[in-house]
Design a protein around this motif. Structure first.
Motif, PDB file in Angstrom:
ATOM      1  N   ASP A  22     -27.513  23.828  91.325  1.00  0.00           N
ATOM      2  CA  ASP A  22     -26.624  22.609  90.860  1.00  0.00           C
ATOM      3  C   ASP A  22     -26.965  22.647  89.121  1.00  0.00           C
ATOM      4  O   ASP A  22     -25.981  22.010  88.507  1.00  0.00           O
ATOM      5  CB  ASP A  22     -27.192  21.328  91.492  1.00  0.00           C
ATOM      6  CG  ASP A  22     -26.665  21.441  92.914  1.00  0.00           C
ATOM      7  OD1 ASP A  22     -25.576  22.193  93.061  1.00  0.00           O
ATOM      8  OD2 ASP A  22     -27.081  20.692  93.667  1.00  0.00           O
ATOM      9  N   TYR A 119     -26.387  14.043  95.569  1.00  0.00           N
ATOM     10  CA  TYR A 119     -25.005  14.308  95.909  1.00  0.00           C
ATOM     11  C   TYR A 119     -24.175  12.781  95.827  1.00  0.00           C
ATOM     12  O   TYR A 119     -24.687  11.859  96.112  1.00  0.00           O
ATOM     13  CB  TYR A 119     -24.682  14.994  96.842  1.00  0.00           C
ATOM     14  CG  TYR A 119     -25.198  16.482  96.720  1.00  0.00           C
ATOM     15  CD1 TYR A 119     -24.754  17.419  95.820  1.00  0.00           C
ATOM     16  CD2 TYR A 119     -26.247  16.729  97.532  1.00  0.00           C
ATOM     17  CE1 TYR A 119     -25.726  18.607  95.572  1.00  0.00           C
ATOM     18  CE2 TYR A 119     -27.087  17.959  97.494  1.00  0.00           C
ATOM     19  CZ  TYR A 119     -26.642  18.742  96.634  1.00  0.00           C
ATOM     20  OH  TYR A 119     -27.152  20.123  96.305  1.00  0.00           O
ATOM     21  N   LEU A 121     -22.598  15.081  92.741  1.00  0.00           N
ATOM     22  CA  LEU A 121     -23.369  15.627  91.370  1.00  0.00           C
ATOM     23  C   LEU A 121     -22.957  14.980  90.231  1.00  0.00           C
ATOM     24  O   LEU A 121     -23.717  14.614  89.412  1.00  0.00           O
ATOM     25  CB  LEU A 121     -23.101  17.195  91.025  1.00  0.00           C
ATOM     26  CG  LEU A 121     -23.449  18.081  92.213  1.00  0.00           C
ATOM     27  CD1 LEU A 121     -23.156  19.507  91.876  1.00  0.00           C
ATOM     28  CD2 LEU A 121     -25.049  18.180  92.156  1.00  0.00           C
ATOM     29  N   TYR A 126     -25.919  14.608  87.284  1.00  0.00           N
ATOM     30  CA  TYR A 126     -25.598  14.890  86.035  1.00  0.00           C
ATOM     31  C   TYR A 126     -26.065  13.759  85.119  1.00  0.00           C
ATOM     32  O   TYR A 126     -26.474  13.841  83.734  1.00  0.00           O
ATOM     33  CB  TYR A 126     -24.290  15.527  85.848  1.00  0.00           C
ATOM     34  CG  TYR A 126     -24.211  16.915  86.606  1.00  0.00           C
ATOM     35  CD1 TYR A 126     -25.205  17.567  86.806  1.00  0.00           C
ATOM     36  CD2 TYR A 126     -23.184  17.080  87.210  1.00  0.00           C
ATOM     37  CE1 TYR A 126     -25.251  18.881  87.245  1.00  0.00           C
ATOM     38  CE2 TYR A 126     -22.805  18.418  87.893  1.00  0.00           C
ATOM     39  CZ  TYR A 126     -24.155  19.146  87.955  1.00  0.00           C
ATOM     40  OH  TYR A 126     -23.902  20.394  88.838  1.00  0.00           O
TER      41      TYR A 126
END
Ligand SMILES: Cc1cc2nc3c(=O)[nH]c(=O)nc-3n(C[C@H](O)[C@H](O)[C@H](O)COP(=O)(O)OP(=O)(O)OC[C@H]3O[C@@H](n4cnc5c(N)ncnc54)[C@H](O)[C@@H]3O)c2cc1C
Length: 555
Positions: A22, A119, A121, A126
């Motif tokens: 990821d 999750y 993401l 992020y």
């Protein structure tokens, strides 16, 4: 150039692989993702990377490591890569008070925590990575500079410029004029022999020995106050003034904010405010300030550069005077906060900006790399400054007049200081002198009980010894306590009676001063809490009261 590194450590192979996947798909162009299946393996890799002078940006450790507690692993990772941000990866929903993350963050063993699973993401991973990377990037020499300063590195003028730019959150590079790069820049811009410092902006603008006002104007702060009229004049753009500006402007009041410095006040000088609601990992003063300035500006508040120097009345209007003009307002919010108490040692006052600083730890910290520095003070701001400086300096010594820190500092800071190897506390000690040619070189310390004095080498001294209210510009009609803090609301009552000279039937409102329509908010107020959140709360509350006052005036 080698890409900076993310080091991921987990004993759970599937989790490690998923995190690597990821992160790689989003960050691989700029960062290299390395993984270790145990603390031992990761420490071996980190040692090799340190030997090769590779830059490690983030170390993310799963809380379930088989060989070493993850928090201890992260503390050891710091000794190999002091600049890397350290993150504990935890399972969702474990908010037990004794969790290792709680103490580890309090004592600075880790910087952040994040949760697994991460999750979706775009929300779970992020944004958190952006926060970690922004903080990491801020602590290093910027890779991009909007401004370059060339001048004697230790001059008070160059310090002032650096402080302004740091408080504005603007990336800059600073070069001594005797350095190779400094000389090259002066030569290339045809500036040899001109007064220093000079500021070179990216758009080609050159400022030669600019005044504070010139620089602030270049950063976008309007300079001249002129003569203007508004509903509410807000004096001071620290947290209280900025909150008042946001609420006043958003509620349709014509709002002028008067401020002689970069906005932000004391909070603007803080490298990390950890107790502001909603920011579990803290936020820096310049971040908070720039968000608030933008918010107030978008709602229509007008920022003006200048220091209020008197307040008079013209009929029902209040007139705030400053060197560049005056503003006439139906109501005034005084949010001028406090200023650092001076040390009063003449040799050291002569070196202010040249190794001796009032506050300013955030702006100067990077320049303190591998130096021995001193902080005077035992309050939270001194504690925060010491912790911030310890990330760069070889040693930080806190000089404390009393027997220790516990009586005046929050316990989380006392704990963090006690666990930081390169911070030393010298209790019952005062600074009585100092010396230096161009900048500070030595300090004289005196033990207050034995009377013994000692001269120690010191590259810098950060003075944080308490504060005085900035109210000397106010007329006598604004009632103040013995120390100069402004009395408001019930604190104006004497034995239940309205204050002498109060002209209205209604009593002063909660944050109203002894002059109707003039309010005070934040640290400048008698018995205020001296916290960012309370200053913000008072700024917002003051605007509610301004509405109440204006409504009553119309009736
Ligand atoms: C280094 C440091 C770290 C801190 N860390 C924390 C923390 O982690 N958590 C926390 O809760 N609190 C912290 N504090 C305290 C917190 O910053 C203050 O309580 C808060 O800033 C007070 O806000 P204020 O708006 O009332 O006043 P100030 O922040 O003092 O702002 C007053 C503003 O008024 C301006 N001004 C002064 N005189 C005039 C004039 N005549 N005309 C126009 N403008 C004028 C000043 O330039 C200044 O910008 C810290 C303080 C410092 C110094």
């Amino acid at each position: 150039m080698q890409r900076p590194i993310f080091m991921l450590v987990s004993g759970d192979a599937r989790r490690l692989d998923a995190l690597r996947h990821d992160l790689s798909r989003r960050y691989e162009a700029d960062y290299q993702v390395c993984v270790g299946s145990s603390a031992a393996a990761a420490l071996t890799m980190l040692a090799v990377l340190a030997g090769a002078r590779a830059e490690v940006a983030l170390v993310i450790a799963d809380e379930h490591l088989a060989d070493v507690p993850a928090v201890d692993f992260l503390a050891r990772a710091r000794s190999l890569h002091p600049g890397a941000k350290r993150i504990l990866l935890m399972d969702h929903g474990d908010w037990s008070p004794g969790h290792p993350a709680v103490l580890a963050i309090a004592v600075g063993k880790i910087d952040y925590h994040m949760y697994a699973p991460w999750y979706p993401l775009e929300r779970g991973l992020y944004p958190a990575m952006t926060e970690f990377l922004a903080a990491w990037d801020k602590s290093r020499e910027p890779s991009f500079a909007a401004f370059r300063i060339v001048g004697p590195a230790n001059s008070p003028r160059a310090h002032r410029l650096r402080d302004d730019l740091a408080r504005a959150g603007v990336p800059y590079w600073s070069f001594d004029d005797s350095s190779e790069e400094g000389r090259r820049l002066l030569r290339e811009h045809d500036l040899e022999g001109t007064p220093l410092p000079v500021v070179l902006a990216r758009d080609g603008t050159v400022l030669v020995d600019p005044s504070h006002e010139d620089l602030l104007a270049m950063l976008g702060l309007p300079s001249a106050l002129g003569t203007r009229a508004c509903d509410v004049a807000i004096i001071g753009a620290g947290p209280a003034g900025l909150a008042a500006a946001v609420y006043a402007a958003s509620e349709g009041l014509g709002t002028v904010v008067l401020e002689p410095e970069m906005p932000g006040g004391q909070a603007g000088t803080s490298s990390l405010i950890r107790n502001y609601l909603g920011f579990p990992h803290g936020l820096s003063g310049d971040d908070l300030t720039m968000r608030a300035v933008n918010q107030a500006w978008l709602f229509g508040a007008s920022f003006r550069l200048g220091a209020a120097d008197s307040l008079t009345a013209d009929g029902a209007a209040h007139v705030v005077h400053a060197a560049g003009g005056q503003v006439e307002a139906r109501a005034v919010v005084i949010a001028t906060g406090v200023t650092w108490r001076r040390l009063g040692v003449p040799e050291l006052e002569a070196l202010v900006g040249a190794g001796v600083f009032y506050g300013a730890a955030a702006a100067e910290a990077r320049a303190m790399a591998r130096q021995d520095v001193y902080v005077i003070g035992a309050g939270n701001s001194a504690g925060q400054a010491a912790i911030h400086l310890s990330k760069y300096a070889a040693s930080v010594t806190m000089v404390v007049r009393g027997p220790g820190l516990a009586a005046s500092m929050s316990s989380y800071l006392v704990t963090e200081i006690s666990k930081t190897a390169n911070i030393r506390v010298r209790p019952s000690t005062e600074v009585t002198g100092g010396d230096g040619q161009c900048s500070l070189e030595t300090l004289t310390l005196r033990h207050r009980i034995s009377g013994a004095t000692e001269t120690v080498p010191a590259a810098a001294l950060f003075v944080m010894i308490g504060a005085e209210p900035r109210t000397s510009w106010l007329p006598g009609t604004i009632e103040r306590d013995d120390e100069g803090f402004i009395r408001t609301g019930r604190d104006l009552h004497r034995a239940g009676e309205l204050p002498a000279g109060w002209p209205l039937k209604r009593p002063p409102l909660l944050l109203e001063t002894s002059v109707p329509g003039v309010f005070a908010a934040g640290d400048v107020r008698h018995r205020s809490v001296k916290r960012v959140a309370s200053a913000v709360g008072e700024g917002a509350t003051a605007i509610q009261l301004v509405h109440e006052h204006l409504r009553a005036e119309q009736d």
